[in-house]
Design an enzyme around this catalytic site. Structure first.
Site, PDB file in Angstrom:
ATOM      1  N   ARG A 123      44.625  60.485  22.038  1.00 30.04           N
ATOM      2  CA  ARG A 123      43.489  60.489  22.896  1.00 30.04           C
ATOM      3  C   ARG A 123      42.941  58.907  22.950  1.00 30.04           C
ATOM      4  NH1 ARG A 123      42.554  65.471  20.683  1.00 30.04           N
ATOM      5  NH2 ARG A 123      43.231  66.997  22.096  1.00 30.04           N
ATOM      6  N   LYS A 145      43.290  48.279  33.501  1.00 29.72           N
ATOM      7  CA  LYS A 145      44.354  49.272  34.162  1.00 29.72           C
ATOM      8  C   LYS A 145      45.487  49.201  33.589  1.00 29.72           C
ATOM      9  CE  LYS A 145      43.042  49.000  39.108  1.00 29.72           C
ATOM     10  NZ  LYS A 145      43.489  48.716  40.457  1.00 29.72           N
ATOM     11  N   GLU A 187      49.573  36.393  42.886  1.00 29.35           N
ATOM     12  CA  GLU A 187      48.137  37.060  42.584  1.00 29.35           C
ATOM     13  C   GLU A 187      47.172  35.966  42.436  1.00 29.35           C
ATOM     14  OE1 GLU A 187      47.308  40.106  42.428  1.00 29.35           O
ATOM     15  OE2 GLU A 187      49.318  41.432  42.034  1.00 29.35           O
ATOM     16  N   LYS A 223      37.973  37.618  38.058  1.00 34.22           N
ATOM     17  CA  LYS A 223      38.442  39.294  37.602  1.00 34.22           C
ATOM     18  C   LYS A 223      37.328  39.674  36.659  1.00 34.22           C
ATOM     19  CE  LYS A 223      41.767  42.481  37.032  1.00 34.22           C
ATOM     20  NZ  LYS A 223      43.323  42.677  36.870  1.00 34.22           N
ATOM     21  N   GLU A 233      36.653  50.850  39.482  1.00 35.56           N
ATOM     22  CA  GLU A 233      37.016  50.626  40.955  1.00 35.56           C
ATOM     23  C   GLU A 233      36.475  51.807  41.916  1.00 35.56           C
ATOM     24  OE1 GLU A 233      41.245  49.408  41.437  1.00 35.56           O
ATOM     25  OE2 GLU A 233      41.202  50.710  43.229  1.00 35.56           O
ATOM     26  N   ARG A 237      35.710  46.394  42.897  1.00 33.27           N
ATOM     27  CA  ARG A 237      36.937  46.390  42.397  1.00 33.27           C
ATOM     28  C   ARG A 237      38.271  46.553  43.470  1.00 33.27           C
ATOM     29  NH1 ARG A 237      39.370  47.544  36.176  1.00 33.27           N
ATOM     30  NH2 ARG A 237      41.240  46.394  36.608  1.00 33.27           N
ATOM     31  N   ASN A 241      42.542  44.706  45.512  1.00 34.21           N
ATOM     32  CA  ASN A 241      43.851  45.012  46.098  1.00 34.21           C
ATOM     33  C   ASN A 241      44.309  44.402  47.273  1.00 34.21           C
ATOM     34  OD1 ASN A 241      44.040  47.209  44.179  1.00 34.21           O
ATOM     35  ND2 ASN A 241      42.737  48.650  45.192  1.00 34.21           N
ATOM     36  N   HIS A 244      47.578  44.489  48.735  1.00 40.86           N
ATOM     37  CA  HIS A 244      48.213  45.532  48.170  1.00 40.86           C
ATOM     38  C   HIS A 244      48.847  46.569  48.891  1.00 40.86           C
ATOM     39  CE1 HIS A 244      47.673  42.794  44.503  1.00 40.86           C
ATOM     40  NE2 HIS A 244      48.303  43.628  43.734  1.00 40.86           N
ATOM     41  N   HIS A 248      52.672  47.065  48.456  1.00 43.10           N
ATOM     42  CA  HIS A 248      53.027  48.190  47.831  1.00 43.10           C
ATOM     43  C   HIS A 248      54.056  49.063  48.932  1.00 43.10           C
ATOM     44  CE1 HIS A 248      49.926  49.150  44.385  1.00 43.10           C
ATOM     45  NE2 HIS A 248      50.909  48.059  44.206  1.00 43.10           N
ATOM     46  N   HIS A 260      57.158  42.701  43.014  1.00 40.00           N
ATOM     47  CA  HIS A 260      55.571  43.020  43.341  1.00 40.00           C
ATOM     48  C   HIS A 260      55.099  41.690  43.993  1.00 40.00           C
ATOM     49  CE1 HIS A 260      51.576  44.695  43.063  1.00 40.00           C
ATOM     50  NE2 HIS A 260      50.996  43.713  42.431  1.00 40.00           N
TER      51      HIS A 260
HETATM   52  N1  GLY Z   1      45.240  44.572  39.786  1.00 35.84           N
HETATM   53  C1  GLY Z   1      44.019  44.948  40.458  1.00 35.84           C
HETATM   54  C2  GLY Z   1      43.025  45.419  39.282  1.00 35.84           C
HETATM   55  O1  GLY Z   1      43.186  45.307  38.162  1.00 35.84           O
HETATM   56  O2  GLY Z   1      42.034  46.003  39.762  1.00 35.84           O
END
Ligand code: GLY
Length: 361
Positions: A123, A145, A187, A223, A233, A237, A241, A244, A248, A260
């Site tokens: 956990r 993430k 990025e 970031k 998010e 946040r 994206n 993206h 994606h 990517h």
């Molecule tokens: N890669 C985008 C984020 O970490 O929110």
């Protein structure tokens, strides 16, 4: 020990991102200040295993950590449940406990895989990110993430878990294949569009290699601020994206043969052209973004039709009921979240593709 750039990420708990050369061979002593004495399970892929695993293990052992290691086959196609299961069974066989620690050594795939394993094993146990690609350095190693891909799409199972530390050794980035480096540059350019002139102008100079530490530090600092304000998010946040939704979709339409970063570059360019074409931007923005991407050797369009991209995008997790939130670049340093009905997405993508020969949207 050499001087590193250090950026604090003030989540709960807080952690430090260190950026600079020679970090892998000094990781043992550096981690002694971030992690209490424990066993370290280093998780990596088969390519990074050959390049850096021994250096890391040697430094950890010299600093007094007991170490075990696990390498899975390299490649995005292995970021799946079967690899996760292999890692979890390994951790259990090694009797790792909640006071022990994982190390994610590698690019975005290793970071996501090991991070997700850390989030679910017992956990949740502590983990450290050691990015070895530019993409992982400027984006995925920071912010907590973690995810794996499902057959239905990318990153569809995951968790938020902040690392205990990030060690970004810039020596690893100097030997990356050009296309892999360029994928990370996508990025960085994305972050430049979000963050503003100071970072975007650095990217515009091209040759990120010459300002590598500065570019990474600025991306991470930007970031870190976003993640501190919106770790899970819920709002701001989502700006990260940028590019993206379409990116994606391009990855999916290509059967994941387009990497990517290259897909995000094209997605970013398409959104910039759409923003201009739909009068959402505050003026011309697309030409500058496309020129910057091209300077890094990145694509600014795609062969896939607007319809194919729309269908792929609507299966993505960014959709919410009958609407989808897209990130609109209005100016360099000013992007906005715009919620549109899913029925309008085709038109938006078509507008972004509109200057492509033979494309009517
Ligand atoms: N890669 C985008 C984020 O970490 O929110």
């Amino acid at each position: 020990m050499p001087d590193y750039k250090e950026i604090q990420v003030n989540t709960v708990p807080a952690y430090t991102v260190r950026i600079g050369p020679g970090l892998l061979k000094n990781c043992g002593p550096l981690l002694r200040t971030a992690v209490p004495p424990c066993r370290m399970a280093v998780i990596t892929d088969s390519v990074v295993e050959e390049l850096y695993l021994e250096t890391v293990v040697t430094s950890l052992k010299a600093a007094g950590f007991a170490v075990c290691t696990y390498a899975f086959p390299a490649g995005e196609e292995n970021k799946n449940l079967s690899t996760l299961s292999g890692i979890l069974e390994f951790l259990a066989r090694e009797h790792l406990t909640r006071t022990d620690c994982l190390i994610a050594l590698g690019g975005g795939v290793a970071g996501d895989m090991a991070g997700f394993a850390a989030a679910v094993y017992l956990r949740g146990i502590r983990y450290v990110q050691m990015p070895t690609t530019l993409l992982a350095a400027v984006d995925s190693s920071v912010g907590g993430k973690t995810a794996i891909d499902l057959e239905a799409g990318k990153n569809l199972a995951g968790a938020f878990l902040q690392p205990a530390a990030v060690l970004c050794d810039t020596d690893c980035l100097k030997t990356l294949p050009q296309a892999v480096f360029a994928g990370g540059a996508a990025e960085a350019v994305k972050t430049g569009v979000l963050c503003g002139e100071s970072l975007f102008a650095l990217c515009e100079k091209g040759g990120l290699e010459t300002n590598l530490e500065e570019v990474i530090a600025r991306c991470v600092a930007y970031k870190a601020g976003v993640v501190e304000r919106d770790e899970k998010e819920q709002g701001e946040r989502k700006l990260l994206n940028l590019g993206h939704t379409v990116g994606h979709a391009i990855e999916k339409c290509s059967g994941y043969s387009i990497p990517h970063g290259q897909a995000v570059a094209a997605g970013l360019a398409i959104m910039a052209r759409a923003a201009e074409g739909l009068n959402w931007s505050g003026g011309p923005v697309a030409a500058r973004i496309c020129a910057c991407l091209e300077k890094q050797g990145l694509p600014t369009s795609t062969e896939f039709s607007a319809k194919a991209l729309e269908e792929a995008a609507l299966a993505d997790k960014k959709r919410s009921g009958d609407s989808i939130t897209i990130v609109v670049p209005k100016r360099i340093g000013a992007c906005e979240l715009v919620k549109i009905p899913v029925s309008e997405l085709l038109f938006v993508i078509g507008t972004g593709l509109a200057d492509r020969p033979g494309q009517e949207g």
